[in-house]
Design a protein around this motif. Structure first.
Motif, PDB file in Angstrom:
ATOM      1  N   VAL A  84       0.883  -1.149  -0.050  1.00  0.00           N
ATOM      2  CA  VAL A  84      -0.019  -0.135   0.016  1.00  0.00           C
ATOM      3  C   VAL A  84       0.818   1.142   0.001  1.00  0.00           C
ATOM      4  CG1 VAL A  84      -1.483   1.431   1.396  1.00  0.00           C
ATOM      5  CG2 VAL A  84      -1.965  -1.173   0.958  1.00  0.00           C
ATOM      6  N   LEU A  85       1.854   1.250   1.002  1.00  0.00           N
ATOM      7  CA  LEU A  85       2.694   2.542   1.056  1.00  0.00           C
ATOM      8  C   LEU A  85       3.699   2.709  -0.293  1.00  0.00           C
ATOM      9  CD1 LEU A  85       3.793   4.815   2.754  1.00  0.00           C
ATOM     10  CD2 LEU A  85       5.421   3.195   3.669  1.00  0.00           C
ATOM     11  N   GLY A  86       3.957   1.588  -0.930  1.00  0.00           N
ATOM     12  CA  GLY A  86       4.763   1.506  -2.054  1.00  0.00           C
ATOM     13  C   GLY A  86       4.401   1.970  -3.280  1.00  0.00           C
ATOM     14  N   CYS A  87       2.688   1.582  -3.378  1.00  0.00           N
ATOM     15  CA  CYS A  87       2.040   2.042  -4.622  1.00  0.00           C
ATOM     16  C   CYS A  87       1.623   3.505  -4.318  1.00  0.00           C
ATOM     17  CB  CYS A  87       0.699   1.305  -4.580  1.00  0.00           C
ATOM     18  SG  CYS A  87       0.870  -0.394  -5.179  1.00  0.00           S
ATOM     19  N   LEU A  91       2.875   6.081  -7.059  1.00  0.00           N
ATOM     20  CA  LEU A  91       1.829   6.710  -8.005  1.00  0.00           C
ATOM     21  C   LEU A  91       1.513   8.182  -7.705  1.00  0.00           C
ATOM     22  CD1 LEU A  91      -0.510   3.693  -7.855  1.00  0.00           C
ATOM     23  CD2 LEU A  91       1.203   4.357  -9.857  1.00  0.00           C
ATOM     24  N   SER A  92       1.874   8.775  -6.604  1.00  0.00           N
ATOM     25  CA  SER A  92       1.646  10.035  -5.946  1.00  0.00           C
ATOM     26  C   SER A  92       2.584  10.940  -5.590  1.00  0.00           C
ATOM     27  CB  SER A  92       0.387  10.153  -4.831  1.00  0.00           C
ATOM     28  OG  SER A  92       0.148  11.118  -4.469  1.00  0.00           O
ATOM     29  N   ARG A  93       2.522  11.900  -6.615  1.00  0.00           N
ATOM     30  CA  ARG A  93       4.028  12.732  -6.564  1.00  0.00           C
ATOM     31  C   ARG A  93       3.667  13.561  -5.081  1.00  0.00           C
ATOM     32  NH1 ARG A  93       8.496  11.427  -8.931  1.00  0.00           N
ATOM     33  NH2 ARG A  93       8.107  10.768 -10.920  1.00  0.00           N
ATOM     34  N   TYR A  94       2.383  13.874  -4.971  1.00  0.00           N
ATOM     35  CA  TYR A  94       2.072  14.726  -3.836  1.00  0.00           C
ATOM     36  C   TYR A  94       2.427  13.861  -2.497  1.00  0.00           C
ATOM     37  CZ  TYR A  94      -0.477  17.022  -0.083  1.00  0.00           C
ATOM     38  OH  TYR A  94      -1.136  17.548   1.343  1.00  0.00           O
ATOM     39  N   GLU A  96       4.489  11.376  -2.304  1.00  0.00           N
ATOM     40  CA  GLU A  96       6.118  11.142  -2.007  1.00  0.00           C
ATOM     41  C   GLU A  96       6.513  12.448  -1.518  1.00  0.00           C
ATOM     42  OE1 GLU A  96      10.165  11.214  -2.872  1.00  0.00           O
ATOM     43  OE2 GLU A  96       8.611  12.572  -3.592  1.00  0.00           O
ATOM     44  N   ARG A  97       6.245  13.748  -1.860  1.00  0.00           N
ATOM     45  CA  ARG A  97       6.765  14.885  -1.059  1.00  0.00           C
ATOM     46  C   ARG A  97       6.420  14.897   0.230  1.00  0.00           C
ATOM     47  NH1 ARG A  97       5.192  17.026  -6.535  1.00  0.00           N
ATOM     48  NH2 ARG A  97       3.483  17.812  -5.588  1.00  0.00           N
ATOM     49  N   LEU A  98       5.018  14.464   0.641  1.00  0.00           N
ATOM     50  CA  LEU A  98       4.598  14.511   2.071  1.00  0.00           C
ATOM     51  C   LEU A  98       5.246  13.615   2.844  1.00  0.00           C
ATOM     52  CD1 LEU A  98       2.416  15.829   3.839  1.00  0.00           C
ATOM     53  CD2 LEU A  98       0.903  14.066   3.186  1.00  0.00           C
ATOM     54  N   VAL A  99       5.184  12.133   2.357  1.00  0.00           N
ATOM     55  CA  VAL A  99       5.824  11.215   3.214  1.00  0.00           C
ATOM     56  C   VAL A  99       7.229  10.698   2.964  1.00  0.00           C
ATOM     57  CG1 VAL A  99       5.212   8.782   4.046  1.00  0.00           C
ATOM     58  CG2 VAL A  99       3.263  10.338   3.697  1.00  0.00           C
ATOM     59  N   GLY A 100       7.703  10.882   1.682  1.00  0.00           N
ATOM     60  CA  GLY A 100       8.988  10.154   1.152  1.00  0.00           C
ATOM     61  C   GLY A 100      10.158  10.504   2.235  1.00  0.00           C
ATOM     62  N   PRO A 101      10.382  11.876   2.520  1.00  0.00           N
ATOM     63  CA  PRO A 101      11.383  12.331   3.471  1.00  0.00           C
ATOM     64  C   PRO A 101      11.598  11.671   4.567  1.00  0.00           C
ATOM     65  CG  PRO A 101      10.523  14.133   2.409  1.00  0.00           C
ATOM     66  CD  PRO A 101       9.708  13.020   2.086  1.00  0.00           C
ATOM     67  N   SER A 102      10.349  11.447   5.317  1.00  0.00           N
ATOM     68  CA  SER A 102      10.130  10.775   6.559  1.00  0.00           C
ATOM     69  C   SER A 102      10.586   9.249   6.498  1.00  0.00           C
ATOM     70  CB  SER A 102       8.815  10.881   7.231  1.00  0.00           C
ATOM     71  OG  SER A 102       8.486  12.270   7.221  1.00  0.00           O
ATOM     72  N   PHE A 103      10.148   8.609   5.303  1.00  0.00           N
ATOM     73  CA  PHE A 103      10.195   7.268   5.110  1.00  0.00           C
ATOM     74  C   PHE A 103      11.676   6.889   4.715  1.00  0.00           C
ATOM     75  CE2 PHE A 103      10.755   3.546   2.118  1.00  0.00           C
ATOM     76  CZ  PHE A 103      10.344   2.638   2.964  1.00  0.00           C
ATOM     77  N   ASN A 104      12.544   7.853   3.984  1.00  0.00           N
ATOM     78  CA  ASN A 104      13.818   7.538   3.596  1.00  0.00           C
ATOM     79  C   ASN A 104      14.832   7.847   4.901  1.00  0.00           C
ATOM     80  OD1 ASN A 104      13.491   7.462   1.001  1.00  0.00           O
ATOM     81  ND2 ASN A 104      13.403   9.518   0.723  1.00  0.00           N
ATOM     82  N   THR A 105      14.275   8.600   6.250  1.00  0.00           N
ATOM     83  CA  THR A 105      14.889   8.617   7.258  1.00  0.00           C
ATOM     84  C   THR A 105      14.643   7.394   8.007  1.00  0.00           C
ATOM     85  OG1 THR A 105      14.696  10.958   7.298  1.00  0.00           O
ATOM     86  CG2 THR A 105      15.041   9.955   9.466  1.00  0.00           C
ATOM     87  N   PHE A 106      13.488   6.962   7.996  1.00  0.00           N
ATOM     88  CA  PHE A 106      13.013   5.770   8.910  1.00  0.00           C
ATOM     89  C   PHE A 106      13.664   4.474   8.404  1.00  0.00           C
ATOM     90  CE2 PHE A 106      10.204   1.736   8.256  1.00  0.00           C
ATOM     91  CZ  PHE A 106      10.199   1.582   9.754  1.00  0.00           C
ATOM     92  N   CYS A 146       7.883   0.946  -4.984  1.00  0.00           N
ATOM     93  CA  CYS A 146       7.992   2.304  -5.367  1.00  0.00           C
ATOM     94  C   CYS A 146       8.805   2.568  -6.726  1.00  0.00           C
ATOM     95  CB  CYS A 146       8.617   3.223  -4.283  1.00  0.00           C
ATOM     96  SG  CYS A 146       8.720   4.951  -4.626  1.00  0.00           S
ATOM     97  N   ASP A 147      10.070   1.615  -6.590  1.00  0.00           N
ATOM     98  CA  ASP A 147      11.051   1.719  -7.715  1.00  0.00           C
ATOM     99  C   ASP A 147      10.381   1.105  -9.060  1.00  0.00           C
ATOM    100  OD1 ASP A 147      12.711   3.128  -6.082  1.00  0.00           O
ATOM    101  OD2 ASP A 147      13.954   1.249  -5.842  1.00  0.00           O
ATOM    102  N   GLY A 148       9.774   0.250  -8.826  1.00  0.00           N
ATOM    103  CA  GLY A 148       9.057  -0.368 -10.067  1.00  0.00           C
ATOM    104  C   GLY A 148       8.051   0.567 -10.784  1.00  0.00           C
ATOM    105  N   LEU A 149       7.318   1.001  -9.894  1.00  0.00           N
ATOM    106  CA  LEU A 149       6.231   2.129 -10.398  1.00  0.00           C
ATOM    107  C   LEU A 149       6.888   3.199 -11.058  1.00  0.00           C
ATOM    108  CD1 LEU A 149       3.520   1.586  -7.782  1.00  0.00           C
ATOM    109  CD2 LEU A 149       3.366   0.599 -10.190  1.00  0.00           C
ATOM    110  N   ARG A 150       7.898   3.620 -10.240  1.00  0.00           N
ATOM    111  CA  ARG A 150       8.533   4.769 -11.053  1.00  0.00           C
ATOM    112  C   ARG A 150       9.301   4.617 -12.148  1.00  0.00           C
ATOM    113  NH1 ARG A 150       9.635   8.539  -6.763  1.00  0.00           N
ATOM    114  NH2 ARG A 150       7.501   9.104  -5.822  1.00  0.00           N
ATOM    115  N   ASN A 151       9.827   3.388 -12.293  1.00  0.00           N
ATOM    116  CA  ASN A 151      10.752   3.187 -13.536  1.00  0.00           C
ATOM    117  C   ASN A 151       9.966   2.385 -14.471  1.00  0.00           C
ATOM    118  OD1 ASN A 151      13.095   4.183 -12.225  1.00  0.00           O
ATOM    119  ND2 ASN A 151      13.274   2.278 -10.995  1.00  0.00           N
ATOM    120  N   VAL A 152       8.738   2.566 -14.738  1.00  0.00           N
ATOM    121  CA  VAL A 152       7.838   1.895 -15.978  1.00  0.00           C
ATOM    122  C   VAL A 152       8.295   2.467 -17.138  1.00  0.00           C
ATOM    123  CG1 VAL A 152       5.741   1.804 -17.071  1.00  0.00           C
ATOM    124  CG2 VAL A 152       5.822   1.425 -14.396  1.00  0.00           C
ATOM    125  N   PRO A 153       8.750   1.846 -18.198  1.00  0.00           N
ATOM    126  CA  PRO A 153       9.107   2.536 -19.588  1.00  0.00           C
ATOM    127  C   PRO A 153       8.366   3.616 -19.795  1.00  0.00           C
ATOM    128  CG  PRO A 153       9.412   0.109 -19.596  1.00  0.00           C
ATOM    129  CD  PRO A 153       8.570   0.427 -18.178  1.00  0.00           C
TER     130      PRO A 153
END
Length: 261
Positions: A84-87, A91-94, A96-106, A146-153
């Protein structure tokens, strides 16, 4: 299939047994030739006898069932939340900006650094262990999904745009199938990490039964035969989980027509 191909496939299949068989043979030789005089150096026969005693008494079945139940619970919870979190991140840039930095720290925090907090919040029982295993399974699933969805050709997305796919059709019909190899990798890693974390949780959160507690009992009573039996069980279960994950991955790849990695 020709006979030569069958023989070659058989040789490749059994090639992985060379090192374990050689190690056991060397162990047997060392114990029977008296290469070590330490009372803590036990023979393979002693380990087998201890293993049979554990199985016959029912201690082994109670320990392995407890460990596998915790492992399955933590894996299911962690992978569900991770998907759920990876999707959402993929899929959502908003989001990712909201939660991404916190998850990268986690995700930079060592898994075992959570043990003190988990033990205070949830105690030393099964709930604490399942929470710990869920954290172990969560991170690889989130990252790979997350990487799989971001790297769709981009070419696939362009085809979806040309055919007038809706957002939902693009996600379900294009992005998720294209991301499946990466998602499979995350699930495979989660299965491996959750089993490793199972033993770590049982070793550090010592309340209850489990294979990790079998190791503790053996080490506290200087029963190296029990310790070695527990280690063999851990390795064999890990090998079985790895084989299961690979088999499921190959079947899913065939189902969705994905080339094997």
């Amino acid at each position: 299939m020709s006979t030569s191909l069958v023989l070659q496939a058989g040789r490749r299949r059994y090639r992985g047994w060379v090192l374990p068989v050689a190690a056991i043979a060397l162990w047997w030789l060392a114990s029977h030739q008296g290469w070590s005089q330490s009372g803590l150096f036990v023979s393979p026969e002693k380990v087998l006898a201890t293993g049979w005693e554990q199985i016959a008494s029912g201690k082994f079945w109670r320990a392995i069932s407890a460990s596998l139940a915790r492992n399955l619970s933590g894996f299911v919870i962690g992978t569900t939340l991770g998907l759920v979190l990876g999707c959402l991140l993929g899929l959502s840039r908003y989001f990712e900006r909201l939660v991404g930095p916190s998850f990268n720290t986690f995700k930079q925090i060592s898994l075992f650094a959570w043990i003190p907090l988990i033990s205070v919040w949830f105690g030393l029982g099964d709930v604490a262990k399942v929470v710990f295993l869920s954290l172990a399974a969560l991170v690889p699933v989130v990252v790979n999904t997350c990487d799989g969805l971001r790297n769709v050709p981009p070419s696939l997305l362009e085809v979806a745009r040309v055919y007038g796919f809706s957002r939902r059709q693009t996600i379900m019909g294009v992005m998720l199938p294209a991301a499946l190899p990466s998602i499979f990798t995350g699930l495979y890693l989660a299965l491996v990490y959750s089993w490793l974390a199972t033993i770590g949780a049982e070793y550090l959160l010592v309340s209850g039964e489990g294979i990790g507690n079998t190791l503790i009992d053996g080490s506290e009573h200087f029963m190296m035969d029990l310790v070695l039996f527990g280690m063999l069980v851990i390795g064999l279960v890990g090998w079985a989980l790895n084989a299961l994950a690979r088999t499921l991955e190959r079947r899913m790849q065939r189902l969705y027509g994905i080339a094997p990695r």
